[in-house]
Structure formats: structure tokens, C-alpha cells
Design a protein around this motif. Structure first.
Motif, PDB file in Angstrom:
ATOM      1  N   ASP A  21       4.032  10.319   4.482  1.00 19.21           N
ATOM      2  CA  ASP A  21       4.453  10.690   6.028  1.00 19.21           C
ATOM      3  C   ASP A  21       5.969  10.892   5.852  1.00 19.21           C
ATOM      4  N   ALA A  75      -1.221   5.436   4.732  1.00 19.65           N
ATOM      5  CA  ALA A  75      -1.938   4.134   5.310  1.00 19.65           C
ATOM      6  C   ALA A  75      -1.261   3.814   6.611  1.00 19.65           C
ATOM      7  N   GLU A  76      -0.003   3.753   6.860  1.00 24.64           N
ATOM      8  CA  GLU A  76       0.643   3.829   8.175  1.00 24.64           C
ATOM      9  C   GLU A  76       0.295   4.502   9.390  1.00 24.64           C
ATOM     10  N   ASN A  88       4.337  -3.914  -2.299  1.00 22.98           N
ATOM     11  CA  ASN A  88       5.045  -3.135  -1.290  1.00 22.98           C
ATOM     12  C   ASN A  88       4.661  -1.368  -1.314  1.00 22.98           C
ATOM     13  N   GLY A 131       1.890  -0.502  -0.136  1.00 21.43           N
ATOM     14  CA  GLY A 131       1.083  -0.220   1.158  1.00 21.43           C
ATOM     15  C   GLY A 131      -0.208  -0.608   1.058  1.00 21.43           C
ATOM     16  N   LYS A 132      -0.593  -1.482   0.011  1.00 19.66           N
ATOM     17  CA  LYS A 132      -2.098  -1.669  -0.566  1.00 19.66           C
ATOM     18  C   LYS A 132      -2.673  -2.704   0.880  1.00 19.66           C
ATOM     19  N   SER A 133      -1.956  -3.442   1.508  1.00 14.76           N
ATOM     20  CA  SER A 133      -2.501  -4.262   2.424  1.00 14.76           C
ATOM     21  C   SER A 133      -2.734  -3.565   3.829  1.00 14.76           C
ATOM     22  N   THR A 134      -1.798  -2.569   4.051  1.00 15.00           N
ATOM     23  CA  THR A 134      -1.836  -1.691   5.196  1.00 15.00           C
ATOM     24  C   THR A 134      -2.924  -0.860   5.051  1.00 15.00           C
ATOM     25  N   SER A 137       3.447  -6.602   5.469  1.00 19.95           N
ATOM     26  CA  SER A 137       4.873  -7.051   5.519  1.00 19.95           C
ATOM     27  C   SER A 137       5.804  -6.004   4.893  1.00 19.95           C
TER      28      SER A 137
HETATM   29  P1  GDP Z   1       1.602  -4.027   0.060  1.00 20.45           P
HETATM   30  O1  GDP Z   1       2.540  -5.132  -0.774  1.00 20.45           O
HETATM   31  O2  GDP Z   1       1.075  -3.203  -1.219  1.00 20.45           O
HETATM   32  O3  GDP Z   1       0.114  -4.665   0.442  1.00 20.45           O
HETATM   33  O4  GDP Z   1       2.161  -3.306   1.056  1.00 20.45           O
HETATM   34  P2  GDP Z   1       2.376  -3.710   2.768  1.00 20.45           P
HETATM   35  O5  GDP Z   1       0.899  -2.958   3.267  1.00 20.45           O
HETATM   36  O6  GDP Z   1       2.621  -4.634   2.969  1.00 20.45           O
HETATM   37  O7  GDP Z   1       3.268  -2.327   3.033  1.00 20.45           O
HETATM   38  C1  GDP Z   1       4.757  -2.348   2.548  1.00 20.45           C
HETATM   39  C2  GDP Z   1       5.801  -1.668   3.558  1.00 20.45           C
HETATM   40  O8  GDP Z   1       5.337  -0.350   3.270  1.00 20.45           O
HETATM   41  C3  GDP Z   1       5.446  -2.377   4.749  1.00 20.45           C
HETATM   42  O9  GDP Z   1       6.674  -2.428   5.639  1.00 20.45           O
HETATM   43  C4  GDP Z   1       4.526  -0.977   5.439  1.00 20.45           C
HETATM   44  O10 GDP Z   1       4.734  -0.792   7.004  1.00 20.45           O
HETATM   45  C5  GDP Z   1       5.022   0.004   4.572  1.00 20.45           C
HETATM   46  N1  GDP Z   1       3.949   1.186   4.381  1.00 20.45           N
HETATM   47  C6  GDP Z   1       2.939   0.848   4.021  1.00 20.45           C
HETATM   48  N2  GDP Z   1       1.973   2.097   4.183  1.00 20.45           N
HETATM   49  C7  GDP Z   1       2.863   2.984   4.392  1.00 20.45           C
HETATM   50  C8  GDP Z   1       2.814   4.635   4.636  1.00 20.45           C
HETATM   51  O11 GDP Z   1       1.904   5.112   4.416  1.00 20.45           O
HETATM   52  N3  GDP Z   1       3.905   5.238   5.113  1.00 20.45           N
HETATM   53  C9  GDP Z   1       5.286   4.382   5.357  1.00 20.45           C
HETATM   54  N4  GDP Z   1       6.134   5.192   5.663  1.00 20.45           N
HETATM   55  N5  GDP Z   1       5.357   3.172   5.322  1.00 20.45           N
HETATM   56  C10 GDP Z   1       4.131   2.329   4.840  1.00 20.45           C
END
Ligand code: GDP
Length: 362
Positions: free
Chosen positions: A104, A138-139, A167, A169-172, A191
């Protein structure tokens, strides 16, 4: 270990023995979150507990001995920082699907076929041959259904291991998939700070198998690891990037904030297009004045860093750009697209930051 309950956010065992270790909750508290996840959720405050690369490797290499589908999530905006060294060893003979996330942030004119081809090539060089490459946000919930279908198709009744550096975006993504599958009671902590998911967390699938969320490897070489929150705000894009076009002559310099310096040393005049966070200011100056300009303005006019006492060590790379359009990708920061003319350029970045030259994706 007094308590065998696991944290609802990151999946680690809860314990009240040692405040400095993962999974800590104060004694006599009937909390469902470890203190760390609780703080992240409520105060955006990350307690510093990290899993070192060695622990991570031991954990990840368990996958080799399972019959599983491995799903790796990478951040297209920080491709270098998404890389897991030696991944092919950890996954063994298991199949791999690649999820390329955060699309995105990229302009609508992005050539997604070229992105996919370039990534496939990069993976081939690492002896990795993904069965499928999916481009997701994911967002925004983009391509989440398709991701779930691909996982279902390729797992063939096996467990699924979700891997990725912190970071990406795995959790998202997992949250999105859980929402889409309407599975109750599974709300993983997400986060903006790295390292939320600390231990393996198993989410049951309907055939008795599991979707396993593995911890995110913390990579110290990522820009996002050492910038402070105010600096991150300027560097990490929060919305689709608006390209900034500069028609440059040789012997001109661009400063992208105070972290990236781009010198156009020699070549015909041409336009260079910067794809960085819309909040980041870019300044053009003459190459002959650039050293002085940097000395005077880095930490002031040129932000981040937020002050001149930054102690950043720099690395300068000379690049000879071909007559094909290429992108100089600066991991976690953005990319600069060349014109279609040969050019000699130099790019100066903080020492740890990775640079990649790729065929232009726009
Ligand atoms: P994890 O550490 O891989 O589990 O990552 P998180 O799911 O905690 O996401 C890390 C950051 O990336 C957060 O600030 C999310 O909002 C952001 N994020 C996750 N997916 C996306 C996406 O598809 N697009 C954008 N722009 N940000 C994302």
C-alpha cells in the motif's frame, strides 16, 4: 516457572520470577498479557527484551524436521531488512510461500510483475524457490483472502510456520487472517516497534494442524532498529508515497533528510525520482558545497537525525548506473529511480544501511 499460562499478545509463558525476562507479570496479578505486551498496547512503551540471533536460529531450525509449509513475510519497503540469513537451511525440504507486504505504500504505477520477477531472482540466488509470491497489504486487508487460499492450497494438510524478521507485519497479517476466518479469542499483539512476538504461538486449524507464529528476528542492521520514535515518524511512510522528481545536472547533490546523500557526479542531465516518506524533506545543492552544507545542517535543516550530536558513521558507495532505468533501494528508507541515461553517482548512508540496485519497478 510458577505459571504455565501464556500471554495473549505474544504467546510466551507468563512468569513472575524475573522482571528482565520475557513473559514477566507482577506477582499476584491475574493478567492475560505479559507486562511488555500490556505496555505496548496501552502506552506504546516497549520494554527492551530481545531474542538474539542464536536463540532465533535454534528455534527456526526446528522447522527442518517438521513436515510443514513455511510462509515467509517480507516488507517490500525494507526488503534488505526482511532477509533471514540461511533461511534455506532452516526450512529444509519444506515448501515455501512468500508474502510481500506493505504494498500500500508504493505508487499505483508500480509494475508488480517486475517486483515479483526481481524478488524471485533474489530468492533464487539464496537457493530459495517459493511456490507462490503474493503481494499484500496486511494493514489495508489487501489480498488477505488470496493469501489464506494459497496457504490452504499448498499446505496439503500440514502445519504452517509463519516466519519473518521483526516489523514486517506478520502479526498484522495473522490477525487479518484470523478475523477473516472468524476465529475468536486470538488477538495477537501488533505494534509499530519491532520484536512483539517473542516465542512460538500455535493457532489451531480446523483439521487438527496448527498455524505457528514464530518470533521475529531482530536485525540490528535495520534502520528502524536504531532510529528514535521522532525520527521514525519522518522516515517510515504511513501512507502511499508521492514521488518527488528532480531534474539534475551533473555535480548536483540531493540530501534526503540528513540520512541519505545522493551525489550526481557525472552524466547527461536527467531526472531522478525519490520515493520516500511524504514527511521527509529533500534538499538540492551543488556538489561542491555539499560537504559544508552537511556540516552545517545535518541535525538541523536536514532531519533526521534530530540533532547534530548524532555520532552516525557513514558509508559512501559509488555506483555506475546503466542506460536502463534502475532503482537504488535504500532499505527501510525508500528508493531513488534513475533516468534512462548512464550516470556516475555516489550515495552516502549510515554504515549499517543496505543498498540494492534493482530494475526500476515503476
Ligand atoms: P511483526 O513484528 O512482523 O509482527 O509486525 P507488526 O504486525 O507488529 O507490524 C509492524 C508495523 O508495520 C506496525 O506499525 C504495522 O501497523 C505496520 N504494518 C503492518 N502491515 C502493514 C501494511 O501492510 N502496510 C503498512 N503500511 N504498514 C503495515
Amino acid at each position: 516457572m510458577k505459571d504455565e499460562k501464556v500471554c495473549m499478545g505474544c504467546g510466551v509463558r507468563l512468569q513472575s520470577d524475573d522482571e528482565t525476562q520475557i513473559g514477566y507479570i507482577p506477582d499476584n496479578h491475574n493478567m492475560i498479557w505479559c507486562q511488555r505486551c500490556f505496555r505496548i498496547r496501552h502506552y506504546n512503551d516497549m520494554t527492551e527484551i530481545v531474542q538474539d540471533a542464536e536463540t532465533y536460529q535454534v528455534k527456526l531450525s526446528m522447522i527442518r524436521n517438521q513436515e510443514a509449509l513455511v510462509v515467509q513475510i517480507v516488507d517490500l519497503f525494507d526488503f534488505g531488512g526482511s532477509f533471514i540469513p540461511e533461511l534455506h537451511r532452516y526450512i529444509g525440504k519444506n515448501r515455501l510461500i512468500l508474502i510481500v507486504n506493505k504494498i500500500d505504500l508504493f505508487p499505483r504505477s508500480t509494475n508488480w510483475q517486475r517486483v515479483t520477477d526481481w524478488i524471485r531472482d533474489a530468492y533464487r540466488q539464496e537457493q530459495l524457490f517459493p511456490e507462490a509470491i503474493l503481494l499484500t497489504s496486511a494493514e489495508k486487508g489487501f489480498q488477505v483472502r488470496e493469501t489464506m487460499e494459497a496457504i490452504e492450497y499448498y499446505r496439503q494438510g500440514r502445519d504452517v510456520y509463519m516466519v519473518g524478521t521483526a516489523n514486517v507485519g506478520k502479526s498484522t497479517l495473522i490477525n487479518r487472517m484470523l478475523q477473516a476466518a472468524s476465529v475468536d479469542g486470538s488477538d495477537l499483539t501488533t505494534s509499530p516497534y519491532p520484536g512483539t512476538t517473542l516465542d512460538f504461538i500455535q493457532i489451531p486449524l480446523d483439521d487438527g494442524r496448527y498455524l505457528v507464529d514464530t518470533p521475529g528476528l531482530l536485525r540490528k542492521d535495520r534502520m528502524t532498529e536504531w532510529l528514535n520514535p521522532a525520527e521514525l515518524k519522518l522516515v517510515v511512510p504511513s501512507s502511499r508515497i508521492k514521488p518527488k522528481v528532480y531534474q539534475l545536472q551533473a555535480k548536483q547533490t540531493l540530501f534526503l533528510g540528513g540520512l541519505v546523500r545522493f551525489d550526481f557526479i557525472a552524466g547527461d542531465p536527467q531526472s531522478f525520482v525519490c520515493y520516500t516518506s511524504n514527511r521527509l524533506l529533500i534538499h538540492r545543492t551543488k556538489l561542491a558545497h555539499a560537504d559544508q552544507f552537511a556540516k552545517k545542517h545535518i541535525g538541523g535543516l536536514l532531519k533526521p537525525p534530530m540533532n547534530s550530536e548524532h555520532g552516525i558513521k557513514w558509508r559512501k558507495e559509488h555506483l555506475y548506473l546503466p542506460s536502463d532505468k534502475v532503482d537504488i533501494a535504500i532499505s527501510g528508507f525508500g528508493f531513488i529511480s534513475s533516468g534512462k541515461k548512464k550516470a556516475e553517482v555516489a550515495i552516502t548512508v549510515p554504515e549499517q544501511v543496505q543498498l540494492n540496485l534493482r530494475p526500476s519497478i515503476i
